[in-house]
Motif scaffolding. Structure first.
Motif: not given
Lengths: 301, 252
Positions: A15-20, A12-13
């Protein structure tokens, strides 16, 4: 269990880092500023018409406005000068009488609706008040013509007051109901627990606590009907002379604005502009009073 | 033994079809402090709201059985007369926002239209505020609005307002639950002093408070009165299993 959770967290970490991660933050900031600017411009544009109207009426009316204008009767056509004293007195008298009719009834209905939130009668009453608010003023004028003017045998200031009080009623009822509904139940309980009877609790605790809201509603309802013309056409009718008998036809500011502005004479046009300005000033003053009352009488819990 | 000031016999209370209080039997004697304890929704607030008939203000509320104040059936009395004899202090302080501190204390007289001379008013205000341990703090600001006071002061003002009516019974409905520890301890001390003059029924969620302040404790559970006895007995040697579990923190 723990292991799975940890792996999921890691996923999750990432994913969120790449998208945000935002590469376009500069562009987004510019969009932000653009929209803020748009909102400010829209706000300014929406207040402009009001300012233009006020400016125009002041420009046209301020020339006519002086002490003579407020204290003299209108002159016949051809004679310059003259004033609107009869209309000023008429407007105030018609409004006073409609206040006497509408305020007690409106407040009582408002108290009832706030106390009996779920009753059947309350439901229909609320509905009726909402519908009454939506009835066009000209229709109210015709109805009062049928109900009051014809049985009484002629136009009268009183019938005008009845028409205006019908128009004031909904906003007084609504203001009272909404104000009293917002008061905490604990206030009523405090009074009842002291052995204060119900009606005294309402009259001495609930209404005084909500007084600023009720008063504001009353003032705004006056400001709303002060310029009503249509319901007065068939009722108060108008009168070129000074009259203080509420059983006889009476002049009022909106009536003379209507009559003089539609006349072909320049002198009368001037009177109409002056009267418009007096009317606007009265509404302005009422609004200011309501703001002051709201602030000064505000009850803190 | 003298007759009880408050006596409930097979007393039941309902909200519509909900049976809130089931067959309550309780005798309250003069100058006792009763703590009413129990988990949320057990009917303790409903019970004290029946004593001054505030319960019936909720639509569909009803009662059965007997509840007597000094031998007089409460539900045969005029509620207005009854409520002057039974003072109540609520969970949240609720002074009248339009009135000064002075007027708040004698609000029971003002609102009922009782005529008092200036001297009588001054006397009632001073004595009541002293009883509520508020006099020293407000005596120079008596004509300021009551809502300018702090929460704890407002609650003591509400106690003074109730005491001004000289009630037979004082009902406290979680009167300290919205207050900070210092205000709470002041009000607890106050209750100790007031019991020489008044009979007090206090609803509380705080077991330490019940143990500290009360003489007697009634434990309610699911609308039933499980146990009522001396506070000491309840806390050291409860007869009922549920009471034991509640005071040791197994539920509630």
């Amino acid at each position: 269990m723990e292991m799975v959770l940890e792996a999921e967290l890691e996923k999750k970490k990432k994913l969120s880092q790449s998208r945000l991660a935002d590469k376009h933050i500069g562009r987004r900031n510019k969009k932000n500023i653009f929209f803020k600017g748009l909102i400010v411009v829209a706000t300014v544009i929406s207040t402009l018409p009001l300012l233009f109207i006020l400016f125009y009426i002041f420009k046209q009316g301020v020339g006519a406005l002086n002490w003579h204008f407020l204290t003299h009767l209108p002159n016949p056509v051809g004679e310059p000068g003259g004033g609107v004293s009869n209309a000023l007195v008429g407007s105030i008298m018609i409004l006073l009488v409609s206040c006497v009719i509408a305020i007690p009834i409106g407040i009582i209905i408002g108290i009832y609706l706030s106390e009996e939130k779920r009753s059947r009668l309350g439901y229909y009453c609320r509905l009726a008040v909402d519908v009454l608010q939506g009835i066009p003023s000209i229709v109210i004028g015709i109805i009062i013509y049928e109900w009051v003017v014809r049985p009484m045998g002629g136009f009268s200031a009183l019938s005008g007051s009845v028409a205006l009080s019908l128009m004031m009623l909904p906003s007084i009822v609504k203001a009272t109901e909404e104000t009293l509904k917002l008061l905490p139940e604990s206030l009523k309980e405090a009074s009842l627990a002291l052995g204060v009877p119900y009606y005294k609790t309402i009259m001495k605790v609930i209404v005084p606590t909500g007084l600023s809201g009720i008063f504001t509603g009353v003032i705004l309802s006056i400001a709303r009907v002060i310029g009503e013309t249509a319901p007065l056409l068939f009722t108060a009718f108008g009168n070129p002379f000074m009259s203080t008998n509420i059983l006889k036809p009476m002049s009022s500011l909106p009536l003379i604005i209507f009559n003089y502005a539609t006349s072909p004479y320049n002198d009368w046009h001037q009177l109409a502009w002056g009267a418009s300005m007096v009317l606007i000033l009265m509404i302005l003053i009422l609004n200011i009073i309501s703001k002051i009352v709201q602030r000064k009488w505000k009850v803190q819990f | 033994m003298e007759s009880p000031i408050l006596k409930a016999t097979n007393f039941n209370a309902f909200f519509g079809k909900n049976h809130i209080l089931k067959n309550i039997n309780l005798e309250v004697h003069k100058n006792n402090v009763w703590a009413i304890m129990g988990p949320s929704g057990c009917g303790k607030t409903t019970f004290i709201r029946c004593v001054n008939r505030m319960h019936e203000l909720v639509p569909n509320a009803s009662v059965e059985g007997s509840l007597q104040l000094k031998g007089e059936e409460i539900y045969d009395m005029n509620p207005v007369v009854l409520r002057r004899k039974v003072g109540m202090v609520f969970q949240r302080p609720n002074p009248f926002p339009t009135m000064s501190i002075y007027d708040n204390v004698i609000a029971g007289y003002i609102l009922n239209g009782v005529k008092l001379s200036k001297m009588e008013k001054d006397d009632i205000v001073e004595t009541s505020l002293k009883q509520a341990a508020l006099w020293m703090e407000v005596r120079s600001t008596l004509h300021k609005k009551g809502t300018f006071l702090s929460g704890g002061q407002q609650q003591r003002l509400c106690i003074a307002r109730a005491l001004a009516m000289n009630p037979e019974i004082l009902l406290l409905d979680e009167a300290t639950s919205a207050l900070d520890p210092i205000s709470t301890s002041m009000i607890e001390e106050l209750i100790q002093q007031l019991k020489s003059e008044y009979t007090i029924l206090m609803v509380t969620h705080n077991m330490q408070q019940a143990a500290r302040v009360s003489d007697k404790t009634a434990f309610f559970y699911l609308g039933e009165l499980i146990e009522a006895a001396n506070t000491k007995t309840i806390f050291t040697n409860p007869k009922h299993e549920k009471t034991q579990e509640y005071i040791t923190g197994h539920f509630g």
